[in-house]
Design an enzyme around this catalytic site. Structure first.
Site, PDB file in Angstrom:
ATOM      1  N   LYS A 292      35.908  36.575  44.201  1.00  0.00           N
ATOM      2  CA  LYS A 292      34.777  36.539  43.273  1.00  0.00           C
ATOM      3  C   LYS A 292      33.480  37.055  43.907  1.00  0.00           C
ATOM      4  O   LYS A 292      32.557  37.440  43.191  1.00  0.00           O
ATOM      5  CB  LYS A 292      34.547  35.109  42.784  1.00  0.00           C
ATOM      6  CG  LYS A 292      35.724  34.520  42.047  1.00  0.00           C
ATOM      7  CD  LYS A 292      35.678  34.884  40.586  1.00  0.00           C
ATOM      8  CE  LYS A 292      36.856  34.236  39.858  1.00  0.00           C
ATOM      9  NZ  LYS A 292      36.729  34.324  38.422  1.00  0.00           N
TER      10      LYS A 292
ATOM     11  N   SER B 240      33.225  26.902  36.877  1.00  0.00           N
ATOM     12  CA  SER B 240      33.785  25.684  37.453  1.00  0.00           C
ATOM     13  C   SER B 240      34.270  25.925  38.870  1.00  0.00           C
ATOM     14  O   SER B 240      34.795  25.033  39.502  1.00  0.00           O
ATOM     15  CB  SER B 240      34.957  25.201  36.600  1.00  0.00           C
ATOM     16  OG  SER B 240      35.953  26.197  36.571  1.00  0.00           O
TER      17      SER B 240
END
Lengths: 273, 273
Positions: free
Chosen positions: A63, A88
């Site tokens: 990410k 999350s």
């Protein structure tokens, strides 16, 4: 008159140009992650496996590619205002870390059920946590994830197949566009757990994934989270071996997408098999 | 008249020539292991740390360097007879694997108290296990271990310090000779656990080592055995920080020497802190 559908298409699409542009922009900030392989796992799978270790990426997951592109694409005026996201998991930590590197504030909306170690990562990187009830996923651009496959095929040019976890959304599309622009014949397969839901991201819910995690720890010596092990679980599964298409695969690239796991959660998973 | 002390010296000594020769001989068989780093651990240590991941070496530890050199240095007649060693750990698995690659038998004398996962590795690689009572260490040449520092300094040329676990014997001397032949000013430090004994190789006996293992798993995402974590434990220890010599160190290379650990043993260690 403006063609809105065209504009929308343009907004979401990624092609090799946008992937290459992203790669150039993020190069100073991201790690080139190593590719590992194991003769033991090759024997077990009956294939040559190559593991792209994005668990060694900054922030512990792929990410960070997207987060650093987002942060360093802002002009100074935009950047000064800081950034906000809701996530999350790994994207939250990645964005906090990229913002820290640029010296701007990051506000992260996190659902209350997020894994503890991921919240700790956000705080460690200086992100300001705002708790939420709902579990909402933020949309991320796909171009950034294509940088992963460019790097992977540069390291192992003879891959004929790529297996990518479907979790997180967008990884598979970016990887597929990037990989096929280099080798149009490459096969890109999506792997997802049988009982696929958000819980699977932080807790193993599937016997095959737990076995794959154990192989990663004990044979590859790589600490990964359950969603990171889905690619290996797929290759070793009976359904893959029975699939006629698997006969044409020989050199398989597997993306180990992230390594952010509480050791306690891991242990519990391994003992609840 | 023969000078026996000279001959003995020659027999044990390693120099850069023998290290380079070993490096050339083993190159087709060994992995070039990646170097990892972590901003989080740099902040904690107050230094720039570079981790040489020999846990990703074939057989899971640096010992494969020596084992492959030993096996592939044999002529065909010698090799046909097979090889024998006595070892409680990583050297046993490494020799079994190297012998398997050459297609010759390996007979491994293993003490009954050897860690289960290491015995499993020997069997997996086709080694024939012979149980023994005593825990004897086999002598290994130091030249092979020097190949590790040549590779490390090629990857990170600006290292000013190397920290090497003293366990296993010989690693530190080989590494020091190799590193100093490239950079005579480099500092080579030996790290050993406070309660140093054979048990420390398979079971953490020291709070600082357990903390270092946890950092390796949760931050670096690398699975290592307790003896592999000793270098990081040393850098983070109060006694290192208090040592005046530590002020001159800035770019520190740490050898993560091996990753063969039962997950059960790891978990027990982490919970007995």
């Amino acid at each position: 008159m403006e063609d809105k559908s065209q504009k929308e298409h343009h907004k979401y699409a990624a092609d090799i140009d946008s992937i290459s542009k992203a790669q150039t922009l993020i190069r100073p900030y991201v790690n080139i992650t190593p590719v590992l392989s194991s003769e033991t796992l090759n024997l077990i799978a009956g294939k040559s496996l190559f593991f792209k270790c994005e668990c060694f990426q900054k922030g512990g997951a792929f990410k960070f590619r997207g987060a650093s592109n987002a942060i360093f694409s802002l002009n100074d005026e935009q950047a000064a205002k800081g950034v906000v996201t809701h996530s999350s998991g790994n994207h939250a930590a990645a964005l906090a870390l990229a913002a820290k590197l640029r010296g701007i504030p990051a506000y992260i909306v996190i659902p209350k059920n997020a894994p503890k170690c991921k919240v700790e990562n956000v705080k460690r990187y200086g992100g300001q946590v705002i708790w939420s009830e709902a579990n909402m996923q933020s949309r991320e651009e796909t171009a950034n994830k294509g940088t992963l496959s460019l790097e992977f095929l540069d390291q192992v040019p003879h891959l004929d197949t790529l297996i990518v976890p479907i979790s997180g959304g967008g990884l598979i599309s970016g990887v597929a566009i990037g990989a096929k622009s280099i080798n149009p014949a490459i096969r890109v397969l999506a792997a997802e757990p049988k009982g696929a839901d958000d819980a699977a991201q932080s807790k193993a819910s599937d016997k095959e994934i737990v076995e794959a995690m154990r192989y990663c720890y004990e044979v590859l010596k790589v600490a990964i989270e359950p969603s990171g092990a889905i690619g290996l679980a797929a290759v070793l599964s009976d359904s893959f071996k029975r699939n006629p298409a698997s006969k044409d695969t020989r050199n398989i690239g597997i993306v180990l997408s992230g390594g952010n796991v509480d050791l306690g959660v891991l242990w519990e998973s391994l003992n609840n098999r």
